[in-house]
Design an enzyme around this catalytic site. Structure first.
Site, PDB file in Angstrom:
ATOM      1  N   GLU A 335       0.803  -1.234   0.000  1.00 21.09           N
ATOM      2  CA  GLU A 335       0.000   0.000   0.000  1.00 21.09           C
ATOM      3  C   GLU A 335       0.832   1.278   0.000  1.00 21.09           C
ATOM      4  OE1 GLU A 335      -2.864  -0.355   3.158  1.00 21.09           O
ATOM      5  OE2 GLU A 335      -3.800  -2.103   2.246  1.00 21.09           O
ATOM      6  N   ASN A 377       2.363  -4.886  -3.212  1.00 24.88           N
ATOM      7  CA  ASN A 377       0.944  -5.225  -3.039  1.00 24.88           C
ATOM      8  C   ASN A 377       0.131  -3.953  -2.818  1.00 24.88           C
ATOM      9  OD1 ASN A 377      -1.018  -7.361  -2.594  1.00 24.88           O
ATOM     10  ND2 ASN A 377      -0.984  -6.840  -0.396  1.00 24.88           N
ATOM     11  N   HIS A 413     -10.141  -6.428  -2.594  1.00 22.16           N
ATOM     12  CA  HIS A 413     -11.269  -6.279  -1.667  1.00 22.16           C
ATOM     13  C   HIS A 413     -12.367  -5.631  -2.502  1.00 22.16           C
ATOM     14  CE1 HIS A 413      -8.857  -7.415   1.741  1.00 22.16           C
ATOM     15  NE2 HIS A 413      -7.928  -6.552   1.385  1.00 22.16           N
ATOM     16  N   GLU A 442      -5.762 -10.731  -1.533  1.00 19.37           N
ATOM     17  CA  GLU A 442      -6.626 -10.572  -0.342  1.00 19.37           C
ATOM     18  C   GLU A 442      -8.093 -10.577  -0.742  1.00 19.37           C
ATOM     19  OE1 GLU A 442      -5.413  -7.177   1.993  1.00 19.37           O
ATOM     20  OE2 GLU A 442      -3.299  -7.561   1.636  1.00 19.37           O
ATOM     21  N   ASP A 444     -11.853 -10.682  -1.185  1.00 18.73           N
ATOM     22  CA  ASP A 444     -13.140 -10.876  -0.523  1.00 18.73           C
ATOM     23  C   ASP A 444     -14.161 -10.012  -1.246  1.00 18.73           C
ATOM     24  OD1 ASP A 444     -12.391  -8.393   0.589  1.00 18.73           O
ATOM     25  OD2 ASP A 444     -12.095  -9.203   2.597  1.00 18.73           O
TER      26      ASP A 444
HETATM   27  C1  XIL Z   1      -6.441  -6.345   8.056  1.00 15.08           C
HETATM   28  C2  XIL Z   1      -6.776  -7.527   8.946  1.00 15.08           C
HETATM   29  O1  XIL Z   1      -7.634  -8.378   8.231  1.00 15.08           O
HETATM   30  C3  XIL Z   1      -7.446  -7.064  10.214  1.00 15.08           C
HETATM   31  O2  XIL Z   1      -7.624  -8.154  11.096  1.00 15.08           O
HETATM   32  C4  XIL Z   1      -6.591  -5.995  10.900  1.00 15.08           C
HETATM   33  O3  XIL Z   1      -7.267  -5.480  12.019  1.00 15.08           O
HETATM   34  C5  XIL Z   1      -6.298  -4.870   9.922  1.00 15.08           C
HETATM   35  O4  XIL Z   1      -5.677  -5.399   8.773  1.00 15.08           O
HETATM   36  N1  XIL Z   1      -5.006  -4.683   3.434  1.00 15.08           N
HETATM   37  C6  XIL Z   1      -4.023  -5.465   3.928  1.00 15.08           C
HETATM   38  C7  XIL Z   1      -4.277  -6.339   5.096  1.00 15.08           C
HETATM   39  O5  XIL Z   1      -2.928  -5.512   3.335  1.00 15.08           O
HETATM   40  O6  XIL Z   1      -3.140  -6.519   5.885  1.00 15.08           O
HETATM   41  C8  XIL Z   1      -5.408  -5.836   5.944  1.00 15.08           C
HETATM   42  O7  XIL Z   1      -5.692  -6.800   6.945  1.00 15.08           O
HETATM   43  C9  XIL Z   1      -6.614  -5.562   5.068  1.00 15.08           C
HETATM   44  C10 XIL Z   1      -6.304  -4.522   4.032  1.00 15.08           C
END
Ligand code: XIL
Length: 883
Positions: A335, A377, A413, A442, A444
């Site tokens: 990020e 990422n 996401h 990641e 979802d």
């Molecule tokens: C999130 C986790 O899922 C949570 O449990 C935590 O509180 C915050 O981080 N992008 C990412 C992940 O790269 O590391 C994040 O994970 C979600 C967004």
């Protein structure tokens, strides 16, 4: 003294103060519901207690048989103010700070055609401050039951709470007869929305990863690799893992120089033992990083560049070094971009002031673990836009400088409607072309559109729709994997019970983004891959078209403007199709069935339920009509066509009304239904499809003819009318722009004459440059999300072309400036239909208007004013191909 504060959420009209007449409750206080349970429910079986009247002289009474589905109701009458209505003291029924779903049915019989009914709460808090909160309101049609369902979070400092129903607020002086309607309340319930379900995963179901050719992983936590944990059973569905939190900087090095690998070691050991791939997440991130990383002897106690680099290198050496040889791929930097595609203004950036810290992190990671694939990422780069461009350019630049970046991680996401499958595919390919690996890291899928949407329940329909989108995306992933563009897909969590999207970004809201549910059971998103027969019945939705010519029956011309809906058999084979029209009195169906063995059992049956009650029992409002094959209007022995007319009865029928609908084909013992695959239409309307009664969208016709795409006006264009673009969808655009359309066996041609006095293409977003767009839905399915035949084509006045769906390869365009704007000529290939005379396509055109500073100030369309045409084709107009 009670302090009064008024909250009006729905109307911004003048706030009101009112007194209520509420007698003390004498009913036994109920025990507040346990989580997941029913806090209060009434069908007014024996009376209306403990409901009371709100407002002087208001009458609330028991109305036997006047309720929903013939049950009893509460009737309220003698209302003289909008806030008059029935009220329920719920203080003893619900918990402070609890979260609830409130649902009821409401109807009125006299008054205006529609009215708004609002559920409100009177809350007195522990400081004796009183508030009136409009929780939720909806439009109700006269004579019809409307279901109102909403969620509500009870304030933590509530001491008294009363729920009441009212009409939409108006100042007492402004109240008219329409606001004083009597109304009926039925089936009122308050359910606890806090989910505490028994966790029990299914140990007999098949392992999900065996259904995919690419590695599929999940984010997990160390406690879940313990066989005693109920999540343990879900681990076997994946063949790759990543720690959701336990390998982040704050977890592995909470204090400078003191490392902690206890939890991540358990996960890595589990992965290695099971020959699963392990992702490492994360070495450099601005979040979940301890403050000491950035502290030092520089200005304001900030670390100097050297100090920061020392901290970073030591962290990477130790963490990546500790796991060297055991990690498939590391998220080295996470990020690092801002939403505009520039480098994020993180502490790293503030100290280093360039992308050098990113490059260094990769060099150090390569040294610490030469075998791991190294990833950069990020999120929000899945669809086209400035952030994706920034990401692409950064990776390209770093690669060209020799920085050892092996891969790009797209977090993904995503939501149910963004990005489109084709956008994401294009993104994967775009990065793959840079010569890097691409992983979905990641994944979802939120069931909400955005953070404004209120909490909702995950209905079968939502979860089935989610499953369909999972299927479309994962099929695409598989194709891209086979072509070498994609390396791995990881989902962000094992099951919905622990998703990070609960309460985020909206507190109090729960989400359902993964393969397994809050109870750890497999969801439709799992079954759609493993055994589609186990999917719940899905409510298919379609539009029925208004006709003025119903006396023409099957000869009505309007039939040619309707796209048929297909009935499939158990194996998914097309078996029959039907079209529907409507007028105020009846629904009309024209259906064609393929069946080459004619016998006495052959028939076509139509079911409607104009109230759209969707009951698990037989609905009093439902009716059906069966047409035997002997009454077919045509039959060639192989296929037969039937015409059916089914009256709505005493219902008020208006455009926009939704009705329950199903139909089925009987052929001997074989029965195939459109929606209710269990064929229970006679005894339950629960699984009916839903038809929305619509008036035909605007229609244009195009002549057949081929032109050269050169922005010159071939003579055949002169035979075509100029169609004005008069739908102002946003802001300001000049009047007078027009377009023309032609078609041939391969293409739809569009010629634009755009009026625009200031031309600008400075904006990084193509849709904010002066440009035109063409939307084509080749099969006119009017789908709520883009399908493979749907495309959006954008051309700037400088002939810069961008796509969303559709086909890029054979698209042609040319532009030319004119004295008062510009001309664009385009050819969009028809790649998923073989066009024939009479065909109907979903169609629209758009102009994006930029001002001198490069900001989009207006949008103008031919037809669709929703600005949703880029993902939803239901609002497009119609283009009919003529000779
Ligand atoms: C999130 C986790 O899922 C949570 O449990 C935590 O509180 C915050 O981080 N992008 C990412 C992940 O790269 O590391 C994040 O994970 C979600 C967004």
């Amino acid at each position: 003294m009670i302090k009064k504060i008024f909250f009006i959420l729905l109307s911004c009209t003048i706030l009101f103060s009112c007194s209520t007449t509420i007698a003390t409750q004498n009913s036994t206080p109920a025990v507040p519901a346990s989580p997941g349970g029913i806090a209060y429910q009434t069908e007014f079986e024996t009376g209306i207690e403990p409901w009371q009247a709100r407002g002087d002289d208001v009458v609330v009474e028991w109305a036997e048989g006047a309720g929903y589905g013939g049950k009893n109701a509460l009737k309220v009458s003698n209302r003289t103010k909008t806030w008059h209505g029935p009220i329920l003291d719920a203080t003893e029924l619900i918990h402070k700070g609890g979260s609830y779903f409130i649902s009821f049915k409401v109807k009125y019989n006299e008054g205006p055609d529609t009215n708004s009914i609002v559920l409100s709460a009177q809350v007195i808090d522990e400081n004796e401050t009183e508030r009136f909160i409009n929780i939720y309101g909806d439009t109700v049609i006269k004579g019809e039951w409307a279901e109102i369902t909403t969620s509500y979070d009870v304030p933590k400092n509530m001491s008294v709470i009363r729920f009441y129903c009212e009409t939409k607020y108006k100042n007492d002086d402004a109240v008219t007869e329409d606001d004083k309607i009597d109304f009926y309340l039925s089936d009122f319930s308050i359910k606890d929305a806090t989910t505490t379900v028994e966790l029990a995963s299914e140990n007999e179901i098949k392992s999900l990863h065996t259904y995919f050719d690419f590695p599929i992983g999940a984010a997990i936590n160390a406690y879940q690799v313990n066989p005693k944990d109920p999540h343990y059973e879900l681990l076997r569905h994946f063949n790759a893992y990543v720690c959701e939190n336990e390998m982040k900087q704050d977890a592995t090095e909470p204090k400078k120089g003191s490392f902690n690998f206890k939890n991540p070691d358990k996960v890595v050991e589990f992965a290695n033992k099971n020959k699963a791939k392990m992702r490492g997440h994360v070495l450099v991130w601005h979040s979940q990083v301890p403050a000491w990383f950035f502290e030092g002897t520089g200005d304001d106690g900030l670390a100097t560049k050297d100090e920061l680099y020392k901290n970073m290198k030591n962290h990477i050496d130790n963490v990546a070094g500790h796991y060297a040889g055991k990690i498939d791929s590391w998220d080295v930097v996470n990020e690092c971009l801002a939403e505009n595609g520039k480098l994020r203004n993180s502490k790293y950036y503030q100290i280093v002031k360039s992308d050098e810290y990113i490059a260094n992190a990769f060099y150090w990671a390569r040294e610490a673990d030469p075998k791991a694939k190294l990833f950069i990422n990020d999120y929000g780069c899945e669809g086209p836009g400035a952030k994706q461009d920034g990401f692409y350019n950064l990776v390209k630049k770093l690669k060209s400088e020799g920085v050892p970046i092996d891969g790009v991680g797209l977090q993904c996401h995503i939501s149910m409607d963004y990005p489109s499958v084709s956008d994401l595919r294009t993104t994967i390919r775009r990065f793959a072309e840079l010569g890097v690996l691409v992983q979905i890291t990641e994944f979802d899928m939120s069931v909400y559109q955005d953070s404004n949407e209120k909490k909702k329940q995950a209905t079968n329909d939502i979860l089935t729709e989610q499953a369909q989108r999972y299927k479309a995306l994962f099929n695409m992933f598989s194709e891209e994997y086979k072509q070498g563009h994609l390396d791995m897909v990881v989902v962000w969590g094992l099951a919905d019970d622990t998703t990070w999207l609960d309460n985020s970004p909206r507190p109090g809201r729960t989400n359902y983004p993964l393969f397994f549910g809050k109870d750890l059971k497999a969801k439709p998103a799992y079954w759609i891959f493993v055994d589609p027969e186990r999917l719940p019945v899905f409510t298919q939705k379609f539009d029925s078209t208004f006709t003025e010519n119903s006396s023409l029956k099957e000869k009505d011309n309007t039939w040619s403007l309707v796209t048929p809906k297909v009935i499939v058999d158990g194996k998914g084979k097309e078996y029959a199709s039907f079209k529907s029209l409507w007028n105020e009195n009846s629904l009309f169906i024209l259906a064609t069935v393929s069946d080459d063995k004619k016998d006495d059992t052959d028939s076509f049956t139509v079911f409607i339920e104009p109230s759209n009650e969707r009951l698990r029992e037989k609905s009093k409002q439902a009716s059906s009509i069966s047409i035997p094959r002997s009454q077919a209007i045509s039959d060639d022995g192989k296929t037969y066509t039937v015409y059916a007319e089914i009256p709505f009865g005493n219902f008020t029928i208006k455009p926009g009304k939704k009705i329950g609908f199903d139909c089925r084909v009987t052929n001997g013992k074989k029965i195939n239904s459109y929606n209710d695959k269990n064929n229970t239409q006679e005894t339950s309307s629960f699984d009916y499809a839903q038809a929305t009664l619509k008036v035909l969208p605007p229609l244009i016709t195009a002549k057949k003819g081929t032109v050269k795409v050169d922005a010159k006006i071939d003579s055949i264009w002169n035979s075509q009318p100029s169609i004005p673009m008069e739908t102002i969808s946003q802001g300001y655009t000049l009047d007078g722009s027009t377009f023309k359309v032609l078609w041939d066996d391969e293409y739809v041609y569009v010629l634009f004459d755009v009026k625009d006095s200031v031309l600008n293409d400075q904006n990084a977003n193509a849709y904010e440059q002066d440009s035109i767009e063409v939307f084509i839905d080749q099969n006119n399915a009017k789908s709520a999300t883009y399908e493979a035949d749907d495309g959006q084509y954008r051309v700037s006045f400088k002939n810069f072309v961008t796509f969303n769906g559709g086909e890029e390869e054979f698209f042609q365009s040319k532009t030319r400036l004119t004295l008062d704007g510009y001309i664009v000529e385009v050819a969009c290939r028809l790649y998923s239909i073989t066009p024939e005379e009479g065909d109907l396509l979903g169609f629209d055109v758009q102009i994006n208007e930029a001002d001198a500073s490069g900001i989009r100030t207006g949008i103008r369309n031919w037809c669709n004013a929703t600005n949703m045409g880029y993902k939803d084709t239901s609002g497009l107009g119609l283009l009919q191909l003529l000779n």
